[in-house]
Design a protein around this motif. Structure first.
Motif, PDB file in Angstrom:
ATOM      1  N   ALA A   1       0.809  -1.222   0.000  1.00 38.52           N
ATOM      2  CA  ALA A   1       0.000   0.000   0.000  1.00 38.52           C
ATOM      3  C   ALA A   1       0.838   1.266   0.000  1.00 38.52           C
ATOM      4  CB  ALA A   1      -0.949  -0.005   1.197  1.00 38.52           C
ATOM      5  N   GLY A   2       2.157   1.149  -0.143  1.00 31.72           N
ATOM      6  CA  GLY A   2       3.008   2.313  -0.250  1.00 31.72           C
ATOM      7  C   GLY A   2       3.519   2.831   1.083  1.00 31.72           C
ATOM      8  N   ALA A   3       4.399   3.820   0.986  1.00 26.81           N
ATOM      9  CA  ALA A   3       4.966   4.508   2.145  1.00 26.81           C
ATOM     10  C   ALA A   3       4.506   5.956   2.110  1.00 26.81           C
ATOM     11  CB  ALA A   3       6.487   4.428   2.129  1.00 26.81           C
ATOM     12  N   HIS A   4       4.281   6.528   3.300  1.00 28.18           N
ATOM     13  CA  HIS A   4       3.727   7.869   3.373  1.00 28.18           C
ATOM     14  C   HIS A   4       4.377   8.678   4.489  1.00 28.18           C
ATOM     15  CE1 HIS A   4       0.616   5.528   1.283  1.00 28.18           C
ATOM     16  NE2 HIS A   4       0.270   6.676   0.714  1.00 28.18           N
ATOM     17  N   LEU A   5       4.458   9.979   4.278  1.00 25.98           N
ATOM     18  CA  LEU A   5       4.897  10.929   5.285  1.00 25.98           C
ATOM     19  C   LEU A   5       3.722  11.850   5.569  1.00 25.98           C
ATOM     20  CD1 LEU A   5       6.961  12.456   7.038  1.00 25.98           C
ATOM     21  CD2 LEU A   5       7.699  13.655   4.981  1.00 25.98           C
ATOM     22  N   ASP A   6       3.145  11.706   6.763  1.00 23.37           N
ATOM     23  CA  ASP A   6       1.956  12.481   7.126  1.00 23.37           C
ATOM     24  C   ASP A   6       0.893  12.415   6.034  1.00 23.37           C
ATOM     25  OD1 ASP A   6       3.055  13.216   9.584  1.00 23.37           O
ATOM     26  OD2 ASP A   6       3.982  15.018   8.752  1.00 23.37           O
ATOM     27  N   GLY A   7       0.719  11.203   5.482  1.00 25.65           N
ATOM     28  CA  GLY A   7      -0.320  10.979   4.479  1.00 25.65           C
ATOM     29  C   GLY A   7       0.094  11.219   3.048  1.00 25.65           C
ATOM     30  N   ARG A   8       1.261  11.835   2.828  1.00 24.29           N
ATOM     31  CA  ARG A   8       1.732  12.103   1.465  1.00 24.29           C
ATOM     32  C   ARG A   8       2.608  10.946   0.991  1.00 24.29           C
ATOM     33  NH1 ARG A   8       3.036  16.560   4.336  1.00 24.29           N
ATOM     34  NH2 ARG A   8       5.280  16.228   4.037  1.00 24.29           N
ATOM     35  N   PRO A   9       2.391  10.456  -0.235  1.00 24.80           N
ATOM     36  CA  PRO A   9       3.188   9.314  -0.731  1.00 24.80           C
ATOM     37  C   PRO A   9       4.670   9.647  -0.799  1.00 24.80           C
ATOM     38  CG  PRO A   9       1.256   9.676  -2.113  1.00 24.80           C
ATOM     39  CD  PRO A   9       1.356  10.860  -1.203  1.00 24.80           C
ATOM     40  N   LEU A  10       5.490   8.670  -0.456  1.00 23.72           N
ATOM     41  CA  LEU A  10       6.937   8.794  -0.554  1.00 23.72           C
ATOM     42  C   LEU A  10       7.431   8.059  -1.793  1.00 23.72           C
ATOM     43  CD1 LEU A  10       8.053   8.173   3.157  1.00 23.72           C
ATOM     44  CD2 LEU A  10       7.918  10.361   1.947  1.00 23.72           C
ATOM     45  N   HIS A  11       8.471   8.621  -2.424  1.00 24.39           N
ATOM     46  CA  HIS A  11       9.077   8.007  -3.597  1.00 24.39           C
ATOM     47  C   HIS A  11      10.593   8.190  -3.518  1.00 24.39           C
ATOM     48  CE1 HIS A  11       5.099   7.659  -5.397  1.00 24.39           C
ATOM     49  NE2 HIS A  11       4.899   8.934  -5.121  1.00 24.39           N
ATOM     50  N   VAL A  12      11.318   7.150  -3.846  1.00 25.78           N
ATOM     51  CA  VAL A  12      12.776   7.239  -3.819  1.00 25.78           C
ATOM     52  C   VAL A  12      13.277   8.133  -4.945  1.00 25.78           C
ATOM     53  CG1 VAL A  12      13.065   4.994  -2.696  1.00 25.78           C
ATOM     54  CG2 VAL A  12      13.028   5.131  -5.206  1.00 25.78           C
ATOM     55  N   SER A  13      14.557   8.494  -4.850  1.00 29.20           N
ATOM     56  CA  SER A  13      15.175   9.390  -5.819  1.00 29.20           C
ATOM     57  C   SER A  13      15.280   8.755  -7.204  1.00 29.20           C
ATOM     58  CB  SER A  13      16.577   9.753  -5.316  1.00 29.20           C
ATOM     59  OG  SER A  13      17.351  10.325  -6.329  1.00 29.20           O
ATOM     60  N   PRO A  14      15.204   9.583  -8.265  1.00 29.45           N
ATOM     61  CA  PRO A  14      15.443   9.090  -9.618  1.00 29.45           C
ATOM     62  C   PRO A  14      16.925   9.066  -9.989  1.00 29.45           C
ATOM     63  CG  PRO A  14      14.782  11.382  -9.732  1.00 29.45           C
ATOM     64  CD  PRO A  14      14.711  10.983  -8.274  1.00 29.45           C
ATOM     65  N   THR A  15      17.816   9.415  -9.067  1.00 26.04           N
ATOM     66  CA  THR A  15      19.247   9.485  -9.361  1.00 26.04           C
ATOM     67  C   THR A  15      19.747   8.174  -9.962  1.00 26.04           C
ATOM     68  OG1 THR A  15      19.582  11.024  -7.538  1.00 26.04           O
ATOM     69  CG2 THR A  15      21.532   9.902  -8.373  1.00 26.04           C
ATOM     70  N   ALA A  16      20.533   8.278 -11.028  1.00 26.96           N
ATOM     71  CA  ALA A  16      21.044   7.094 -11.718  1.00 26.96           C
ATOM     72  C   ALA A  16      22.560   7.097 -11.839  1.00 26.96           C
ATOM     73  CB  ALA A  16      20.424   6.990 -13.109  1.00 26.96           C
ATOM     74  N   ASP A  17      23.225   7.967 -11.090  1.00 26.52           N
ATOM     75  CA  ASP A  17      24.682   8.076 -11.143  1.00 26.52           C
ATOM     76  C   ASP A  17      25.192   8.216  -9.718  1.00 26.52           C
ATOM     77  OD1 ASP A  17      27.350   8.783 -11.396  1.00 26.52           O
ATOM     78  OD2 ASP A  17      27.001  10.357 -12.893  1.00 26.52           O
ATOM     79  N   LEU A  18      25.940   7.225  -9.242  1.00 26.17           N
ATOM     80  CA  LEU A  18      26.444   7.275  -7.871  1.00 26.17           C
ATOM     81  C   LEU A  18      27.300   8.520  -7.642  1.00 26.17           C
ATOM     82  CD1 LEU A  18      26.445   5.646  -5.188  1.00 26.17           C
ATOM     83  CD2 LEU A  18      28.610   4.625  -5.943  1.00 26.17           C
TER      84      LEU A  18
END
Length: 272
Positions: free
Chosen positions: A142-159
């Motif tokens: 059901a996803g991860a949330h911060l105070d009800g707002r959905p969380l999404h990991v970074s789109p970074t593709a370069d270490l």
């Protein structure tokens, strides 16, 4: 043993349970917030341990009756520093003062966490940060949330463009683990843009889930400092493995959580 319910009933029941769990960690966090202020001075390890225990007892006095009332059949993990697999069934894995030593030193990086584990899989977690008032939650599927707002990991593709972090699993760690931590930090200093090193682990993992940083790794570790963040990162779309890229379990000797785009590079860097 826990009752077996149809999947739809389990999902609805777990969602309601997560709401109650989040309420419990918020109340416990408020009690610890009242104890926060000046640096708690200590002259010996014994003094320090008594002060840590006093914070734990304050939060546990709230958490244990509330969570036990929610799932009376669930087991309870007494020691937040213990790792490894749990027996079958449901267990509450709780860290009443994650980052307790920070609290005692008047540093704001601490939290209260509660995670329900079912047959060694985290089902739901709630992490409350009393100094900011934020509450992070995750429910399997059901996803991860911060105070009800959905969380999404970074789109970074370069270490090389990534902010990464690590944490000390526990005081008095085995020398071999300490040296491995040191060499991994050196490797990441060459491979990543910025390396952060601090406790506690859960706050770094929350930041991975929120897309604020791109990777976190740790050698050794306990259930209570990794399971909440593992579920948050997974439900926010991140990758979880050990430091060599193999599937992570509570028995693993290392832990890695990343945005998907930097996972392979992070594994390669930590494997040098």
């Amino acid at each position: 043993m826990p009752e077996t319910l149809p999947t739809t009933d389990v999902t609805a029941s777990d969602a309601a349970l997560l709401t109650e769990t989040a309420d419990a960690v918020r109340v416990a966090g408020s009690a610890l917030r009242e104890r926060f202020g000046e640096v708690v001075r200590h002259r010996s390890r014994e003094d320090l341990m008594r002060a840590l225990a006093a914070n734990d007892d304050t939060a546990l006095g709230i958490l244990r009756p509330r969570l036990t009332g929610l799932r009376p059949e669930a087991g309870w993990v007494e020691d937040e520093l213990v790792g490894g697999a749990l027996p079958p069934g449901e267990w509450w894995v709780v860290d009443p003062a994650e980052g307790n030593v920070n609290h005692l030193h008047a540093l704001p990086e601490w939290a209260v966490t509660a995670t329900l584990v079912r047959d060694n899989q985290p089902v739901l977690t709630a992490v409350h940060l009393p100094m900011t008032g934020e509450t992070c939650t995750a429910l399997t599927g059901a996803g991860a949330h911060l105070d009800g707002r959905p969380l999404h990991v970074s789109p970074t593709a370069d270490l090389g463009l990534a902010i990464v972090a690590t944490s000390q699993a526990r005081p008095d760690e085995d020398e071999q683990v300490v040296r491995r931590v040191g060499s991994s930090i050196t490797a990441m200093l060459f491979g990543a843009l910025v390396v952060r090193t601090s406790v506690p682990a859960t706050l770094h993992l929350l930041n991975v889930a929120a897309g604020r940083i791109d990777a976190f790794w740790q050698y050794a570790g306990a259930r209570a400092d990794l399971l909440p963040g593992a579920l948050l990162v997974t439900e926010a779309g991140g990758r979880i493995s050990d430091a060599e890229g193999r599937p992570w379990t509570p028995q693993s000797v290392s832990f890695l959580a990343t945005a998907p785009g930097v996972h392979a590079e992070a594994v390669a860097t930590l494997s040098r």
